[in-house]
Enzyme design. Structure first.
Site, PDB file in Angstrom:
ATOM      1  N   HIS A  38       0.804  -1.266  -0.081  1.00  0.00           N
ATOM      2  CA  HIS A  38      -0.097   0.212   0.034  1.00  0.00           C
ATOM      3  C   HIS A  38       0.855   1.083   0.002  1.00  0.00           C
ATOM      4  O   HIS A  38       1.884   1.214   0.466  1.00  0.00           O
ATOM      5  CB  HIS A  38      -0.834   0.089   1.301  1.00  0.00           C
ATOM      6  CG  HIS A  38      -0.434   0.045   2.394  1.00  0.00           C
ATOM      7  ND1 HIS A  38       0.290  -1.039   3.207  1.00  0.00           N
ATOM      8  CD2 HIS A  38      -0.012   1.315   3.343  1.00  0.00           C
ATOM      9  CE1 HIS A  38       0.996  -0.481   4.387  1.00  0.00           C
ATOM     10  NE2 HIS A  38       0.722   0.644   4.375  1.00  0.00           N
ATOM     11  N   ASP A  72       0.477   5.017   1.695  1.00  0.00           N
ATOM     12  CA  ASP A  72      -0.265   5.527   2.788  1.00  0.00           C
ATOM     13  C   ASP A  72      -1.528   6.261   2.361  1.00  0.00           C
ATOM     14  O   ASP A  72      -0.999   7.439   1.678  1.00  0.00           O
ATOM     15  CB  ASP A  72       0.876   6.109   3.761  1.00  0.00           C
ATOM     16  CG  ASP A  72       1.506   4.948   4.817  1.00  0.00           C
ATOM     17  OD1 ASP A  72       0.955   4.073   5.009  1.00  0.00           O
ATOM     18  OD2 ASP A  72       2.654   5.457   5.326  1.00  0.00           O
ATOM     19  N   HIS A  85       4.766   0.130   0.291  1.00  0.00           N
ATOM     20  CA  HIS A  85       5.368  -0.615   1.240  1.00  0.00           C
ATOM     21  C   HIS A  85       4.306  -1.800   2.014  1.00  0.00           C
ATOM     22  O   HIS A  85       3.391  -1.752   1.521  1.00  0.00           O
ATOM     23  CB  HIS A  85       5.885   0.146   2.445  1.00  0.00           C
ATOM     24  CG  HIS A  85       5.007   1.060   3.303  1.00  0.00           C
ATOM     25  ND1 HIS A  85       4.368   2.172   2.641  1.00  0.00           N
ATOM     26  CD2 HIS A  85       4.333   1.006   4.283  1.00  0.00           C
ATOM     27  CE1 HIS A  85       3.704   2.873   3.397  1.00  0.00           C
ATOM     28  NE2 HIS A  85       3.599   2.082   4.440  1.00  0.00           N
ATOM     29  N   ARG A 130       5.351   6.646  13.662  1.00  0.00           N
ATOM     30  CA  ARG A 130       5.419   7.275  12.269  1.00  0.00           C
ATOM     31  C   ARG A 130       4.884   8.771  12.279  1.00  0.00           C
ATOM     32  O   ARG A 130       3.908   8.983  12.862  1.00  0.00           O
ATOM     33  CB  ARG A 130       4.710   6.414  11.417  1.00  0.00           C
ATOM     34  CG  ARG A 130       4.703   6.824   9.974  1.00  0.00           C
ATOM     35  CD  ARG A 130       3.697   6.003   9.144  1.00  0.00           C
ATOM     36  NE  ARG A 130       2.270   6.640   9.261  1.00  0.00           N
ATOM     37  CZ  ARG A 130       1.179   5.997   8.889  1.00  0.00           C
ATOM     38  NH1 ARG A 130       1.070   4.724   8.615  1.00  0.00           N
ATOM     39  NH2 ARG A 130      -0.025   6.457   9.351  1.00  0.00           N
TER      40      ARG A 130
END
Length: 291
Positions: free
Chosen positions: A107, A109, A267, A282
């Site tokens: 995907h 983000d 990723h 994150r």
């Protein structure tokens, strides 16, 4: 593997032929305070798509300060943020983790946003002794290597991206509808252009549900052509992220960091470590509308 290269101030080494570089002897706290050093790191990010560092023992405030050099940070509507540092999302995986907090799909983000993140800075706070790697994919390369007839076929196509059909799928129906009301499905080009490099990027992923302008006389003779024709093409495009030649795989250690360009990569967080614990933090950077 090629030997390490010294740019004006940053020593780095490519990790694969197509994506990823590890930086050495760099402190991201210093980068946050040094315009010249940040510009050099930014240039390396555009070139390698994802950068990796180890032994970055900085505070959450330092994490935020570095990420904010790229732009404003954004929260996540489902994953929890640190209460003292808005925009620093805590991705903590343990035996009590909600089922909908998954990352083991290729995907990009938050493409369910009208303006998906420009990039992210992810730090490993705690991880398993083995397992829990993350894979990144160069979607510029994925587009470049498509057959010419596929490039012709997808030129001009647009697709829908949905948080309701992904994170929302595990929620009760009323909560799922509320989530979609807050974040309506976004529409993006299937092939986007990188706003800084001009590169063409294959821009479909696990959040993509369907094409919105496939049903035309050029593509559909009868209604029976529509569903299998569009879904087969979309599944083929999504599958390109799984090609190893476009990938780099990173083994995490405590205080290691990945910085990636969310516009040109996908990723996949490998969830092979249960019942061990994996704690990541994150900072996602606000992006622009794909074109």
């Amino acid at each position: 593997m090629s030997s390490a290269v010294q740019t004006s101030r940053i020593k780095h080494q490519k990790l694969t032929c197509t994506i990823g570089a590890e930086l050495f002897d760099v402190d991201l706290g210093d980068v946050a305070r040094d315009d010249e050093l940040f510009a050099e790191l930014h240039s390396l990010l555009l070139q390698h798509k994802v950068l990796f560092l180890r032994d970055q023992n900085f505070s959450r405030a330092d994490h935020v300060a570095f990420a904010e050099r790229f732009g404003s940070l954004e929260d996540h509507p489902v994953a929890g943020s640190d209460p003292d540092h808005p925009g620093l999302v805590r991705i903590y995986k343990d035996l009590d983790s909600p089922a909908e907090h998954y990352e083991n799909a290729f995907h990009c983000d938050a493409t369910w946003r009208a303006e998906p993140p420009m990039g992210c800075v992810l730090r490993c706070v705690a991880g398993p002794e083995v397992g829990g790697d993350t894979i990144w994919v160069n979607m510029v390369e994925a587009y470049a290597k498509l057959p010419d007839h596929i490039k012709t076929r997808i030129a001009g196509l647009r697709a829908r991206h949905s948080i309701e059909a992904s994170f929302g799928a595990a929620l009760p129906v009323e909560q799922r509808h509320q989530l979609k009301a807050r974040y309506p499905d976004a529409e993006h080009p299937v092939v986007r252009t990188h706003p800084e490099t001009g590169e063409k990027i294959l821009f479909v992923n696990a959040f993509t549900t369907h094409f919105v302008n496939y049903h035309t006389p050029e593509n559909v003779r009868f209604g029976s052509d529509y569903a299998p024709g569009a879904s087969d093409l979309l599944n083929y495009l999504i599958s390109q992220a799984a090609i190893p030649e476009y990938q780099v795989r990173w083994r995490w250690s405590e205080n290691s960091v990945a910085i990636w360009d969310n516009r040109s990569t996908q990723h996949y967080a490998v969830q092979d470590y249960w019942p061990a614990v994996r704690k990541m933090e994150r900072a996602g950077i606000v992006g622009d509308r794909p074109f």
